[in-house]
Design an enzyme around this catalytic site. Structure first.
Site, PDB file in Angstrom:
ATOM      1  N   TRP A 165       0.832  -1.215   0.000  1.00  0.00           N
ATOM      2  CA  TRP A 165       0.000   0.000   0.000  1.00  0.00           C
ATOM      3  C   TRP A 165       0.855   1.249   0.000  1.00  0.00           C
ATOM      4  O   TRP A 165       0.584   2.209  -0.733  1.00  0.00           O
ATOM      5  CB  TRP A 165      -0.985  -0.022   1.169  1.00  0.00           C
ATOM      6  CG  TRP A 165      -1.974  -1.146   1.041  1.00  0.00           C
ATOM      7  CD1 TRP A 165      -2.141  -2.190   1.900  1.00  0.00           C
ATOM      8  CD2 TRP A 165      -2.915  -1.355  -0.026  1.00  0.00           C
ATOM      9  NE1 TRP A 165      -3.126  -3.028   1.439  1.00  0.00           N
ATOM     10  CE2 TRP A 165      -3.616  -2.546   0.270  1.00  0.00           C
ATOM     11  CE3 TRP A 165      -3.229  -0.664  -1.196  1.00  0.00           C
ATOM     12  CZ2 TRP A 165      -4.617  -3.065  -0.566  1.00  0.00           C
ATOM     13  CZ3 TRP A 165      -4.235  -1.173  -2.036  1.00  0.00           C
ATOM     14  CH2 TRP A 165      -4.903  -2.351  -1.714  1.00  0.00           C
TER      15      TRP A 165
ATOM     16  N   ASP B  91      -1.659   6.450   6.665  1.00  0.00           N
ATOM     17  CA  ASP B  91      -2.701   5.553   6.164  1.00  0.00           C
ATOM     18  C   ASP B  91      -2.996   4.561   7.285  1.00  0.00           C
ATOM     19  O   ASP B  91      -2.203   3.661   7.551  1.00  0.00           O
ATOM     20  CB  ASP B  91      -2.188   4.827   4.904  1.00  0.00           C
ATOM     21  CG  ASP B  91      -3.203   3.825   4.344  1.00  0.00           C
ATOM     22  OD1 ASP B  91      -4.271   3.642   4.955  1.00  0.00           O
ATOM     23  OD2 ASP B  91      -2.900   3.221   3.282  1.00  0.00           O
TER      24      ASP B  91
ATOM     25  N   LYS C 102     -12.210  -2.083   6.963  1.00  0.00           N
ATOM     26  CA  LYS C 102     -11.440  -3.001   7.796  1.00  0.00           C
ATOM     27  C   LYS C 102     -11.830  -2.916   9.265  1.00  0.00           C
ATOM     28  O   LYS C 102     -12.065  -3.926   9.886  1.00  0.00           O
ATOM     29  CB  LYS C 102      -9.948  -2.771   7.620  1.00  0.00           C
ATOM     30  CG  LYS C 102      -9.436  -3.472   6.374  1.00  0.00           C
ATOM     31  CD  LYS C 102      -8.585  -2.617   5.515  1.00  0.00           C
ATOM     32  CE  LYS C 102      -8.346  -3.290   4.165  1.00  0.00           C
ATOM     33  NZ  LYS C 102      -7.604  -2.408   3.278  1.00  0.00           N
TER      34      LYS C 102
END
Ligand SMILES: *Cc1c(COP(=O)(O)O)cnc(C)c1O
Length: 371
Positions: free
Chosen positions: A116, A183, A207
């Site tokens: 990511w 993030d 999530k």
């Protein structure tokens, strides 16, 4: 008659009751499913479904206001921050952050600790200078660098607080005066950190805080407004902030599911309780991995993620039999990410301890058979 009953129960347990270790979208609290389902049928005695309610009605505006207030309360942040509910997932933030914060002549520092983060780096380089200040790529992203230099003139430092794919997590922030952008898609609201140390926090909801379709962005107001050129209105944090996240139609249902999840976190005792439960679950799983020679992990011990444990079968030939057994026993979502392989067990806030216990028992009996 009785034996029929027990056989039926065992059947239902195995084929209906699942242990959900999915990495995202992932398990949410049962009460959230129930309340969300009820709101689809009828929302708060309005005679209307949440799906047919206008987003500028007082009823939905109060959903948005409460969700924003709960984010601020759980993070213990004040009015120097904007809380935005946006669309496009965390992936859109990879470009929206540099678009809003970085002028073409400016530099942003980035950490490269996984899939990511490396995507975020790629997107940012379209907007300004990107300097990668730390990377564990050469060691397969198995650890988080410490003690690296961050240039003072960097506009911000970008980190991925939890590397969902590789199973590493930041347990201590680097010391720097450079504004930190994180993030937090896969560990938001899992622990009581000092959120005031961050200049910008973002997370896709799917999530740890709701359903797919909404992304929370928490940004320090002082960070906005240094941009020297216009950007598209729909990408502009300032425009979303002015409009209270109602610049255009927000993902109404996903915002409502996020609100229900935030309420559940608060009612369960808040972030310190989430953290205690995460530590208990992760301790049990890592202890099981470490004590059974059939399993092995490459992740540095001090950087292990409390959310996603990534590990392997010592003998790769046993991976498929183990995954088959997991499937047979109703353990869902434990296959490693496609580029990493092995096993990944995600243990988000809503995952019960009982699921981790069931999984560890399965690991032990597999080890006994194949040890
Ligand atoms: C899942 C994930 C993403 C991608 O999120 P999307 O909402 O699919 O764009 C980004 N970063 C991290 C850390 C993730 O876990």
């Amino acid at each position: 008659m009785f034996s029929f009953y027990f056989v039926t129960c065992a059947f239902l347990y195995k084929y209906i009751m699942k242990h959900n270790f999915n990495s995202g979208p992932s398990i949410l609290p049962k009460t959230v499913y129930e309340q969300a389902a009820q709101a689809v049928l009828e929302f708060n005695n309005t005679g209307l479904s949440i799906l047919e309610l206008g987003h500028r009605t007082p009823q939905f505006m109060s959903v948005m206001e409460e969700a924003i207030a709960l984010v601020k309360e759980l993070m213990q942040i004040g009015d120097d921050y904007e809380v935005l509910f946006l669309q496009g997932g965390a992936t859109t933030q990879f470009m929206q952050i540099p678009m809003n914060l970085l002028n073409p002549n400016e530099t942003a520092a980035y950490c490269d600790h996984g899939v990511w983060g490396s995507k975020a780096i790629k997107e940012a380089s379209n907007f300004g200078n990107v300097q990668v200040v730390a990377s564990s790529k050469n060691e397969g992203y198995t650890y988080i660098n410490k003690g690296f230099a961050i240039p003072d003139n960097a506009k911000y430092l970008h980190i991925t607080s939890n590397n969902t794919v590789e199973g590493t997590q930041w347990h201590q922030l680097p010391e720097t005066n450079v504004p930190i952008v994180a993030d937090m898609s896969s560990d938001i609201f899992s622990r009581p950190i000092n959120f005031n140390q961050y200049a910008l926090i973002y997370a896709g909801a799917q999530k740890n805080m709701g359903a797919a379709g909404v992304t929370v962005v928490v940004v320090k107001k002082s960070l906005l407004g240094t941009l020297q050129h216009p950007i598209p209105a729909i990408m502009d944090y300032r425009k979303h902030a002015e409009a209270g996240s109602l610049l255009n139609t927000p993902p109404v249902f996903a915002v409502y599911v996020a609100l229900l999840t935030l309420r559940w976190i608060k009612a369960s005792g808040g972030l310190s309780v989430m953290e205690q439960q995460s530590i208990a679950k992760a301790n049990l799983l890592y202890h099981t991995i470490d004590s059974l020679p059939v399993f092995t992990t490459r992740v540095a011990k001090e950087d292990r993620s409390l959310m996603n444990a990534v590990f392997f079968l010592q003998n790769p030939a046993l991976e498929t039999p183990f995954l088959d057994l997991c499937k047979q026993e109703g353990m869902v979502g434990v296959k490693g990410y496609r580029t990493v392989g092995g096993i990944r067990v995600s243990m988000y806030n809503a995952l019960p301890m009982a699921s981790v216990e069931a999984f560890c028992n399965l690991m032990a009996s597999f080890a006994q058979q194949h040890g």
